[in-house]
Each structure stands twice: as C-alpha cells, then as structure tokens.
Design a protein around this motif. Structure first.
Motif, PDB file in Angstrom:
ATOM      1  N   ASN A 155       1.038   3.446   2.267  1.00  0.00           N
ATOM      2  CA  ASN A 155       1.664   3.534   3.597  1.00  0.00           C
ATOM      3  C   ASN A 155       2.920   2.686   3.667  1.00  0.00           C
ATOM      4  O   ASN A 155       3.900   3.057   4.309  1.00  0.00           O
ATOM      5  CB  ASN A 155       0.696   3.075   4.687  1.00  0.00           C
ATOM      6  N   GLY A 156       2.911   1.545   3.008  1.00  0.00           N
ATOM      7  CA  GLY A 156       4.066   0.659   3.025  1.00  0.00           C
ATOM      8  C   GLY A 156       5.256   1.219   2.283  1.00  0.00           C
ATOM      9  O   GLY A 156       6.394   0.914   2.610  1.00  0.00           O
TER      10      GLY A 156
ATOM     11  N   THR B  21       0.848  -1.194   0.000  1.00  0.00           N
ATOM     12  CA  THR B  21       0.000   0.000   0.000  1.00  0.00           C
ATOM     13  C   THR B  21       0.885   1.248   0.000  1.00  0.00           C
ATOM     14  O   THR B  21       2.099   1.162   0.192  1.00  0.00           O
ATOM     15  CB  THR B  21      -0.897   0.029   1.250  1.00  0.00           C
TER      16      THR B  21
ATOM     17  N   CYS C 262       7.115  -1.753   3.941  1.00  0.00           N
ATOM     18  CA  CYS C 262       6.251  -2.614   4.746  1.00  0.00           C
ATOM     19  C   CYS C 262       5.130  -3.140   3.866  1.00  0.00           C
ATOM     20  O   CYS C 262       4.693  -2.481   2.930  1.00  0.00           O
ATOM     21  CB  CYS C 262       5.640  -1.841   5.905  1.00  0.00           C
TER      22      CYS C 262
ATOM     23  N   PRO D 137       7.254  -5.063   8.436  1.00  0.00           N
ATOM     24  CA  PRO D 137       8.516  -4.670   7.805  1.00  0.00           C
ATOM     25  C   PRO D 137       9.042  -5.766   6.872  1.00  0.00           C
ATOM     26  O   PRO D 137       8.907  -6.956   7.154  1.00  0.00           O
ATOM     27  CB  PRO D 137       9.470  -4.465   8.982  1.00  0.00           C
TER      28      PRO D 137
ATOM     29  N   ARG E 114      -0.752  -6.128   9.340  1.00  0.00           N
ATOM     30  CA  ARG E 114      -0.582  -4.827   8.675  1.00  0.00           C
ATOM     31  C   ARG E 114       0.776  -4.200   8.972  1.00  0.00           C
ATOM     32  O   ARG E 114       1.300  -4.303  10.072  1.00  0.00           O
ATOM     33  CB  ARG E 114      -1.680  -3.878   9.115  1.00  0.00           C
ATOM     34  N   ASP E 115       1.293  -3.529   7.945  1.00  0.00           N
ATOM     35  CA  ASP E 115       2.556  -2.783   8.063  1.00  0.00           C
ATOM     36  C   ASP E 115       3.694  -3.649   8.589  1.00  0.00           C
ATOM     37  O   ASP E 115       4.431  -3.257   9.483  1.00  0.00           O
ATOM     38  CB  ASP E 115       2.370  -1.541   8.939  1.00  0.00           C
TER      39      ASP E 115
ATOM     40  N   ASP F 213       9.888   3.588   8.383  1.00  0.00           N
ATOM     41  CA  ASP F 213      10.694   2.434   8.779  1.00  0.00           C
ATOM     42  C   ASP F 213      11.092   1.556   7.598  1.00  0.00           C
ATOM     43  O   ASP F 213      11.487   0.412   7.778  1.00  0.00           O
ATOM     44  CB  ASP F 213       9.930   1.582   9.797  1.00  0.00           C
TER      45      ASP F 213
ATOM     46  N   ASP G 113       1.307  -5.711   3.878  1.00  0.00           N
ATOM     47  CA  ASP G 113       0.243  -6.354   4.634  1.00  0.00           C
ATOM     48  C   ASP G 113       0.163  -7.805   4.163  1.00  0.00           C
ATOM     49  O   ASP G 113       0.286  -8.073   2.973  1.00  0.00           O
ATOM     50  CB  ASP G 113      -1.102  -5.677   4.371  1.00  0.00           C
TER      51      ASP G 113
ATOM     52  N   HIS H 291       1.266  -6.804  14.787  1.00  0.00           N
ATOM     53  CA  HIS H 291       0.801  -6.379  13.466  1.00  0.00           C
ATOM     54  C   HIS H 291      -0.562  -6.952  13.093  1.00  0.00           C
ATOM     55  O   HIS H 291      -1.136  -6.551  12.080  1.00  0.00           O
ATOM     56  CB  HIS H 291       1.821  -6.779  12.400  1.00  0.00           C
TER      57      HIS H 291
ATOM     58  N   GLY I  37       6.294   4.805   4.449  1.00  0.00           N
ATOM     59  CA  GLY I  37       6.566   4.714   5.878  1.00  0.00           C
ATOM     60  C   GLY I  37       7.999   5.092   6.214  1.00  0.00           C
ATOM     61  O   GLY I  37       8.902   4.986   5.391  1.00  0.00           O
TER      62      GLY I  37
END
Length: 90
Positions: free
Chosen positions: A24-25, A22, A33, A63, A60-61, A30, A35, A52, A28
């Motif tokens: 967000n992945g 996504t 990431c 690493p 989710r998310d 970090d 899902d 997670h 992010g």
C-alpha cells in the motif's frame, strides 16, 4: 499485511523508530508512505500524526514527507538496520 521491507531507523540525537514499507505504501496515490511503530517518544504534537495512529500503536500510511520532517527534528538519520524484502501474499 506483509512488509516488503522493515527495519530500525536512528537519528543523530538517539531518537528512533521501527519502520515498514508495505505494498500500500508503494502503490498509494499520495506517494511513498510507511508505517511506524515503537517510536522513542511522540513524533510531534498531535497535528497530522494523530490521523495516522492505529489502535495497535502503529502509525499507518505516513507520507514520506512527514517522516523526513520527523528525522530533521532529531538531527537527521544517521543509521538504519533493515530486513530483507518479504515477498509473501499481499
């Protein structure tokens, strides 16, 4: 949230999971990431995976390093089936 990419990942011993990337992945702080859902079995003993797990069954998310460790436990990734990128509203 829309997946930028989604597909099945399979390891040497037959273990597999549905994985999606996504926005967000990618964005992010970090690192990359993803899902995960529909795993062939529990990813590992509780540990960091429990942090997670969402109510809907998706991890989710997660690493990328954790995903790589999971794959290594099952002999490494030998095949993957991926969808095209979906560039809808994020």
């Amino acid at each position: 949230m829309n997946a930028l990419q989604q597909g099945w990942v399979f390891c040497a011993d037959g273990y597999g999971w549905l994985q999606r990337l996504t926005a967000n992945g990618v964005l992010g702080t970090d690192g990359l990431c993803v899902d995960l859902s529909q795993l062939s079995g529990p990813p590992t003993s509780a540990g960091p995976w429990a942090d997670h797990l969402g109510a809907d069954g998706w991890y989710r998310d997660v690493p990328a390093a954790m995903v790589n460790e999971l794959a290594a436990l099952h002999g490494g990734i030998v095949d993957a089936l991926s969808s095209h990128a979906e560039l809808g509203p994020l």
